[in-house]
Design a protein around this motif. Structure first.
Motif, PDB file in Angstrom:
ATOM      1  N   SER A 148      14.212  -5.293  35.510  1.00  0.00           N
ATOM      2  CA  SER A 148      14.984  -4.478  36.452  1.00  0.00           C
ATOM      3  C   SER A 148      14.848  -2.995  36.123  1.00  0.00           C
ATOM      4  O   SER A 148      14.610  -2.610  34.973  1.00  0.00           O
ATOM      5  N   ASP A 182      19.431  -0.198  42.445  1.00  0.00           N
ATOM      6  CA  ASP A 182      19.053  -1.254  41.502  1.00  0.00           C
ATOM      7  C   ASP A 182      17.888  -2.049  42.082  1.00  0.00           C
ATOM      8  O   ASP A 182      17.902  -2.442  43.256  1.00  0.00           O
ATOM      9  N   LYS A 206      15.189  -5.380  41.065  1.00  0.00           N
ATOM     10  CA  LYS A 206      14.987  -6.503  40.135  1.00  0.00           C
ATOM     11  C   LYS A 206      13.850  -7.394  40.610  1.00  0.00           C
ATOM     12  O   LYS A 206      13.796  -7.785  41.778  1.00  0.00           O
TER      13      LYS A 206
END
Length: 338
Positions: free
Chosen positions: A161, A145, A147
């Motif tokens: 993101s 992930d 962001k």
């Protein structure tokens, strides 16, 4: 008559004496004023002041070479081993088994002015082998992930993101068949594999972050691509797998996404880390996808941890019901920074 003459003589002498005293005091006052030293505005002598020289001294200032580091990094490496053994005389029942699992977690964060960038990767894989059975996966996950956020207020920010999710190894369904005098376990069908499915998700919206332990993303503009790169798992004509229909291997969805992250110490050596994600396709908002990952970790020593992990998944494109997974493990975890 004699008395008056005598009185006048004494009076005259007294007056003469007083006049002498007064005259002496007046002259004394004048002389004292003349003797007083008058202060001069220039204290130092003029000739001495002209000859005075001041030599400047240069004091060396050392160079500190200080640099601001806007990055922070955290890493964890863990190994879990579980084993059970029962001899032939054991009457209470049980199966000999051994399991081995490993996980790698890393997080990097950049903060400067109102900009914030966070990259987090979570890799997990484990297998278990029971006696007279094939080895099976008991953990398999790839999660990455990223962001980027721009702070608008104390607790609010605009964010973008990018997330990738998949697995390392193939998953199977198993069946049993007779081979002579014994029953053996064999692979029936393949159910999943690396990039089958694989998910790429891009999201844009608002983030609420009141402190460093909790954040909530409201992704009003979210796109998710689903890929199936294993031909054995492609849907046949008229079938649907992972939301992809009719012999295809790619699908793109536009949706609203809600993501909540919690990483909080409940006690000195007890930590709760969880992530909840809801993905609601704009075509069908009544049937969103849900996933909840939660891990409760108790720190026994600086290297030994006990963890309880639970996963809940609801995705009607994969299965009509709720998928649940739970694991309790003790293992060695090495963390950086120490």
């Amino acid at each position: 008559m004699k008395i008056n003459i005598l009185f006048m003589k004494h009076t005259s002498l007294l007056l003469f004496f007083l006049l002498c005293i007064f005259s002496f005091e007046s002259n004394a006052q004048v002389n004292l004023k003349d003797l007083r030293e008058k202060p001069d505005a220039n204290i130092a002598d003029t000739d001495t002041a002209k000859g005075l020289t001041i030599t400047p001294i240069n004091v060396p200032i050392p160079k500190l070479n200080l640099e601001v580091n806007y990055w922070k990094h955290w890493s964890k490496f863990g190994v879990n081993v579980n084993q059970a053994y029962f001899n032939e005389e054991w009457n209470a029942g049980g199966v000999n088994s051994v399991s081995l699992g490993g996980n790698i977690w890393h997080k990097s964060e950049y903060n400067r002015d109102n900009f914030n960038f966070v990259s987090e990767i979570d890799l997990r894989y484990g297998k278990i082998k029971n006696k007279d059975q094939l080895a099976k996966k008991n953990n398999d996950r790839i999660f990455w992930d990223n962001k980027l956020a721009y702070k608008l207020a104390k607790s609010w920010a605009l964010y973008f993101s990018f997330t990738f999710e998949s697995q390392f190894d193939a998953g199977y369904k198993y069946t049993k068949r007779d081979e002579g005098d014994q029953v053996v376990e064999v692979i029936d069908t393949i159910t999943s594999n690396f990039m089958a499915p694989g998910y790429f998700t891009e999201s844009f919206g608002l983030e609420y972050k009141p402190d460093n332990t909790f954040s909530l993303r409201l992704g009003t503009g979210t796109a998710r691509q689903t890929l199936i790169l294993d031909n054995r798992l492609k849907p046949l004509e008229g079938e649907t797998r992972f939301g992809i229909e009719g012999e295809g291997n790619f699908k793109n969805d536009l949706a609203f996404q809600l993501t909540a992250n919690l990483d909080r110490n409940l006690a000195k050596n007890l930590n709760l880390k969880s992530r909840y994600n809801m993905f609601a396709d704009y075509k069908d908002l009544k049937d969103p996808d849900h996933r909840l990952d939660a891990t409760l970790t108790a720190k026994v020593t600086s290297l030994v941890n006990v963890s309880l992990t639970g996963i809940m998944v609801y995705n009607s494109d994969e299965k009509p019901g709720i998928q649940l997974s739970q694991a309790l493990a003790m293992g060695i975890v090495y963390s950086l920074p120490r």
